[in-house]
Design a protein around this motif. Sequence first.
Motif, PDB file in Angstrom:
ATOM      1  N   TRP A 112       3.848   1.569  -1.274  1.00 38.67           N
ATOM      2  CA  TRP A 112       4.438   1.750  -2.600  1.00 38.67           C
ATOM      3  C   TRP A 112       3.423   2.270  -3.604  1.00 38.67           C
ATOM      4  O   TRP A 112       3.750   3.107  -4.460  1.00 38.67           O
ATOM      5  CB  TRP A 112       5.045   0.432  -3.089  1.00 38.67           C
ATOM      6  N   VAL A 113       2.188   1.788  -3.500  1.00 36.69           N
ATOM      7  CA  VAL A 113       1.134   2.279  -4.396  1.00 36.69           C
ATOM      8  C   VAL A 113       0.900   3.772  -4.161  1.00 36.69           C
ATOM      9  O   VAL A 113       0.772   4.558  -5.104  1.00 36.69           O
ATOM     10  CB  VAL A 113      -0.170   1.488  -4.195  1.00 36.69           C
ATOM     11  N   ARG A 156       0.820  -1.201   0.000  1.00 31.02           N
ATOM     12  CA  ARG A 156       0.000   0.000   0.000  1.00 31.02           C
ATOM     13  C   ARG A 156       0.857   1.254   0.000  1.00 31.02           C
ATOM     14  O   ARG A 156       0.546   2.245  -0.680  1.00 31.02           O
ATOM     15  CB  ARG A 156      -0.932  -0.004   1.218  1.00 31.02           C
ATOM     16  N   PRO A 177      -0.756   6.981  -8.443  1.00 25.89           N
ATOM     17  CA  PRO A 177      -1.417   6.505  -9.678  1.00 25.89           C
ATOM     18  C   PRO A 177      -2.175   7.599 -10.429  1.00 25.89           C
ATOM     19  O   PRO A 177      -2.275   7.533 -11.658  1.00 25.89           O
ATOM     20  CB  PRO A 177      -2.378   5.423  -9.157  1.00 25.89           C
TER      21      PRO A 177
END
Length: 328
Positions: free
Chosen positions: A12-13, A10, A18
């Motif tokens: 890293w996301v 999470r 995004p």
Amino acid sequence: MQDVKVNSLRAWVLAARPKTLTGAMIPVLLAGALAFRVGAFRQTDMLDGARLFSTPVVHVVLWICCLLFACLMQIAANFINDLFDYQRGSDRADRLGPERACAQGWITPSAMKVGIGVVIFFACVVGLIAVIISGKYMFFHGCEYILIGLICVFFAFLYTTRFSYLGWGDALVLVFFGLVPVCGTYYMQTLTITPLSVLVALISGIAIDALLVINNYRDRNEDRISGKMTIVVRLGEKYGLYLYLAIGIVVTLLTVFLWVLLKTGSTARQPSLYLFLAVWFVYPLRHYLAWRKMKRIREGRALNAILGETSINMFLMALIMCAVLIFD
């Protein structure tokens, strides 16, 4: 934001941001649509002798490689920005933009360095796959792609560590979100660069620069304290406000010029006005409404909503333009 474990998936996301990937996707989408219009995805003989393989499937694979490379380089730039701003002390408690992974302790600096290396490695792998497929002789025809890829990696570091603090961000957005990805993708498909591809590149780069302008406008006071001399910091709040408005006007006028070139060009199908009218109506109206909100809010975290509207607006414009280029 709570319950983000250190170095977790999470984390890293969140660090990859995004929502920023639309800016990386738009140039490649537009270049692919323009290449499709001139027959690159359909005519297997237009590049006869210049490809190791030349089929519609290969053109699609090349386009996907360009899209993946652009997204991976955007993620790498986000990681680099996160790490170096943290090390420089720019991500303070008064930050107005989205939270940063290193500053929040979600990802350790040492892990972020590894993450940067991994993402850039995969970007290079994708780029080399495209070079192998594209070039009849890998180290002859493909050398220009390798050079472009190395330049992208170099400037991903240099932008965050140097150029963004000198106010060169807008020029670099025009180059690396316009000219390089659009003309590079188009050239990979057609082995040529045309006035149409350069015009589409300018539309892409200028439209995406609106994201940087609203970011710099929101962060102008914090950037001044951090010594980040963006154009908004140098020239003032009013300049940033009207620069955002001017971007919408210029992009709209360039799409009019694009329609004229398509209409008068001998190699492209003759476009109708219908879908272009959608571009000329939807994009400037939404951009103007976002500017009105920006003018009313002027400062604070509430400007993040304008950032989201700007991202949606330019992506919607790109989708309509792709529809124009492909189907009209």
